[in-house]
Design a protein around this motif. Structure first.
Motif, PDB file in Angstrom:
ATOM      1  N   LEU A  17       0.841  -1.266   0.020  1.00 17.10           N
ATOM      2  CA  LEU A  17      -0.170  -0.130  -0.025  1.00 17.10           C
ATOM      3  C   LEU A  17       0.977   1.155   0.048  1.00 17.10           C
ATOM      4  O   LEU A  17       0.358   2.472  -0.455  1.00 17.10           O
ATOM      5  CB  LEU A  17      -0.921   0.125   1.294  1.00 17.10           C
ATOM      6  N   TYR A  18       2.067   1.177   0.522  1.00 17.81           N
ATOM      7  CA  TYR A  18       2.736   2.475   0.635  1.00 17.81           C
ATOM      8  C   TYR A  18       3.978   2.670  -0.395  1.00 17.81           C
ATOM      9  O   TYR A  18       4.405   1.675  -0.891  1.00 17.81           O
ATOM     10  CB  TYR A  18       3.703   2.475   1.922  1.00 17.81           C
ATOM     11  N   GLU A  20       6.740   3.439  -0.610  1.00 14.29           N
ATOM     12  CA  GLU A  20       8.209   3.077  -0.002  1.00 14.29           C
ATOM     13  C   GLU A  20       8.289   1.471  -0.707  1.00 14.29           C
ATOM     14  O   GLU A  20       9.272   0.911  -1.173  1.00 14.29           O
ATOM     15  CB  GLU A  20       8.476   3.304   1.196  1.00 14.29           C
ATOM     16  N   GLU A  21       7.238   0.520  -0.389  1.00 15.26           N
ATOM     17  CA  GLU A  21       7.004  -0.608  -0.581  1.00 15.26           C
ATOM     18  C   GLU A  21       7.174  -0.947  -2.182  1.00 15.26           C
ATOM     19  O   GLU A  21       7.866  -1.738  -2.834  1.00 15.26           O
ATOM     20  CB  GLU A  21       5.792  -1.263  -0.314  1.00 15.26           C
ATOM     21  N   HIS A  70      -1.415  -3.923  -4.618  1.00 16.76           N
ATOM     22  CA  HIS A  70      -1.537  -3.462  -3.214  1.00 16.76           C
ATOM     23  C   HIS A  70      -1.717  -4.366  -1.813  1.00 16.76           C
ATOM     24  O   HIS A  70      -1.094  -4.272  -1.185  1.00 16.76           O
ATOM     25  CB  HIS A  70      -2.635  -2.597  -2.904  1.00 16.76           C
TER      26      HIS A  70
END
Length: 120
Positions: A17-18, A20-21, A70
């Motif tokens: 979801l983020y 950075e990921e 996600h």
């Protein structure tokens, strides 16, 4: 029902979801169990009567290392979908996707999602 197990496959993917990921990525592990009748394969000793373990690995790799999603739930669902599309002998499967390093504070080994799907 007979089963084929492929355990602890490891890949690097960009799901989450983020931002950075999606940018940095992370490790994933996957276990799969494919349920089918292996009696003929046991008698004939021919690959055509079973499912190629290498193809199981490559389908899983293509999904995990492919388009970012996600949720690991969506990763597991896509793996199962690709198995049914590729293996006509497959009756059902279990797919477990581990995310060892999610961005969640705390001490734990991993988070994981396990799904079971049957051919409709």
């Amino acid at each position: 029902m007979d089963k084929i197990y492929v355990n602890q496959m490891e890949f690097y993917g960009y799901h989450g979801l983020y931002p950075e990921e999606n940018k940095l990525g992370q490790r994933y592990k996957v276990d799969v169990v494919l349920n089918l009748d292996l009696k003929q394969a046991g008698k004939s000793d021919h690959m055509d009567d079973s499912i190629d373990y290498g193809k199981i690995y490559h389908i899983t790799k293509d999904v995990v290392e492919g388009k970012a999603k996600h949720l690991v739930e969506a990763v597991a669902e896509e793996i199962a979908y690709q198995f049914f599309a590729s293996f006509e002998k497959l009756n059902s499967c279990t797919v477990k996707v581990y995310k060892p390093d999610p961005p969640i504070p705390g001490h734990y080994q991993s988070v994981a999602v396990e799904i079971f799907r049957e051919r409709s």
